[in-house]
Design an enzyme around this catalytic site. Structure first.
Site, PDB file in Angstrom:
ATOM      1  N   ARG A   1      43.425  36.502 -72.186  1.00 31.10           N
ATOM      2  CA  ARG A   1      43.246  35.520 -71.113  1.00 31.10           C
ATOM      3  C   ARG A   1      43.009  34.108 -71.645  1.00 31.10           C
ATOM      4  NH1 ARG A   1      42.755  38.250 -66.302  1.00 31.10           N
ATOM      5  NH2 ARG A   1      41.750  40.280 -66.360  1.00 31.10           N
TER       6      ARG A   1
ATOM      7  N   PHE B   1      56.415  41.867 -69.082  1.00 29.06           N
ATOM      8  CA  PHE B   1      54.958  41.785 -69.173  1.00 29.06           C
ATOM      9  C   PHE B   1      54.556  40.529 -69.932  1.00 29.06           C
ATOM     10  CE2 PHE B   1      50.756  42.980 -70.864  1.00 29.06           C
ATOM     11  CZ  PHE B   1      50.125  43.196 -69.659  1.00 29.06           C
TER      12      PHE B   1
ATOM     13  N   GLU C   1      46.544  32.497 -57.163  1.00 35.36           N
ATOM     14  CA  GLU C   1      46.797  33.748 -57.892  1.00 35.36           C
ATOM     15  C   GLU C   1      47.523  33.429 -59.193  1.00 35.36           C
ATOM     16  OE1 GLU C   1      46.005  36.550 -58.801  1.00 35.36           O
ATOM     17  OE2 GLU C   1      46.757  38.006 -57.349  1.00 35.36           O
ATOM     18  N   ASP C   2      47.268  34.222 -60.215  1.00 39.73           N
ATOM     19  CA  ASP C   2      47.948  34.006 -61.491  1.00 39.73           C
ATOM     20  C   ASP C   2      49.393  34.471 -61.441  1.00 39.73           C
ATOM     21  OD1 ASP C   2      47.234  36.698 -61.374  1.00 39.73           O
ATOM     22  OD2 ASP C   2      46.521  36.803 -63.438  1.00 39.73           O
TER      23      ASP C   2
ATOM     24  N   ASP D   1      53.581  40.003 -58.699  1.00 42.26           N
ATOM     25  CA  ASP D   1      54.659  40.854 -59.223  1.00 42.26           C
ATOM     26  C   ASP D   1      55.031  41.922 -58.204  1.00 42.26           C
ATOM     27  OD1 ASP D   1      52.346  42.359 -59.768  1.00 42.26           O
ATOM     28  OD2 ASP D   1      52.555  42.133 -61.920  1.00 42.26           O
TER      29      ASP D   1
END
Length: 179
Positions: A168, A155, A102-103, A106
């Protein structure tokens, strides 16, 4: 490296690509030691984890397989608190060692959903590798076994992470600039 603008927001450099690559290599070494004589299935979460998955698997020193799932839980810069599954599992996970890539973790909602889906297939084991972990944002605590960086609840974009589909492709991770 300069400040960049994506849509209506400004971002500044946060984690440089050479730092990312060092952490990815360390995570790959750890996974390689644990799974040296196994054939795990890496399950990369699209779209965000595609860069991490590619870099991580290039460093893995054993036989393995990769597959992809795609879910969506973000709109703009906020989690929607709902999951939209776009691509599901195509391989059998039963009795397999699964490593989810997973990136970012959060709120934990996406990972909680994925873990529930994976466990329903009765794998031999499940571990989670994430590039970024925002502990302060967790609403659904989930086990993360391999963590690149713990970051504040800000963010970020780049290295697979996006803001409404853009950013990205950036090799570094950028954080939204404070006003």
């Amino acid at each position: 490296m300069n400040i960049i603008k994506i849509h209506d927001r400004l971002f500044e450099p946060f984690i440089l690509n050479d730092q990312i690559q060092k952490r990815v290599k360390l995570i790959a070494e750890e996974i390689s030691k644990e799974y040296e004589y196994k054939n795990p299935l890496f399950l990369a979460v699209l779209n965000g984890a595609f860069m991490l998955a590619a870099d991580l698997l290039r460093e893995i020193q054993f036989q393995s397989e990769i597959s992809f799932v795609k879910i969506s839980s973000y709109q703009g810069t906020k989690s929607t608190d709902s999951i939209k599954e776009l691509i599901g599992f195509t391989e059998s996970l039963t009795d397999r060692d699964v490593i989810i890539i997973e990136d970012i973790v959060d709120t934990g909602l996406s990972m909680k959903h994925i873990l529930e889906q994976v466990h329903a297939h009765k794998p031999a084991s499940v571990k989670v590798a994430t590039l970024l972990l925002k502990k302060a944002a967790l609403k659904h605590p989930v086990q993360t076994d391999y963590i690149g960086f713990e970051i504040e609840n800000k963010f970020v974009v780049g290295y697979g992470l996006d803001y409404d589909g853009v950013g990205r492709n950036l090799p570094h991770i950028y954080v939204e600039r404070s006003a």
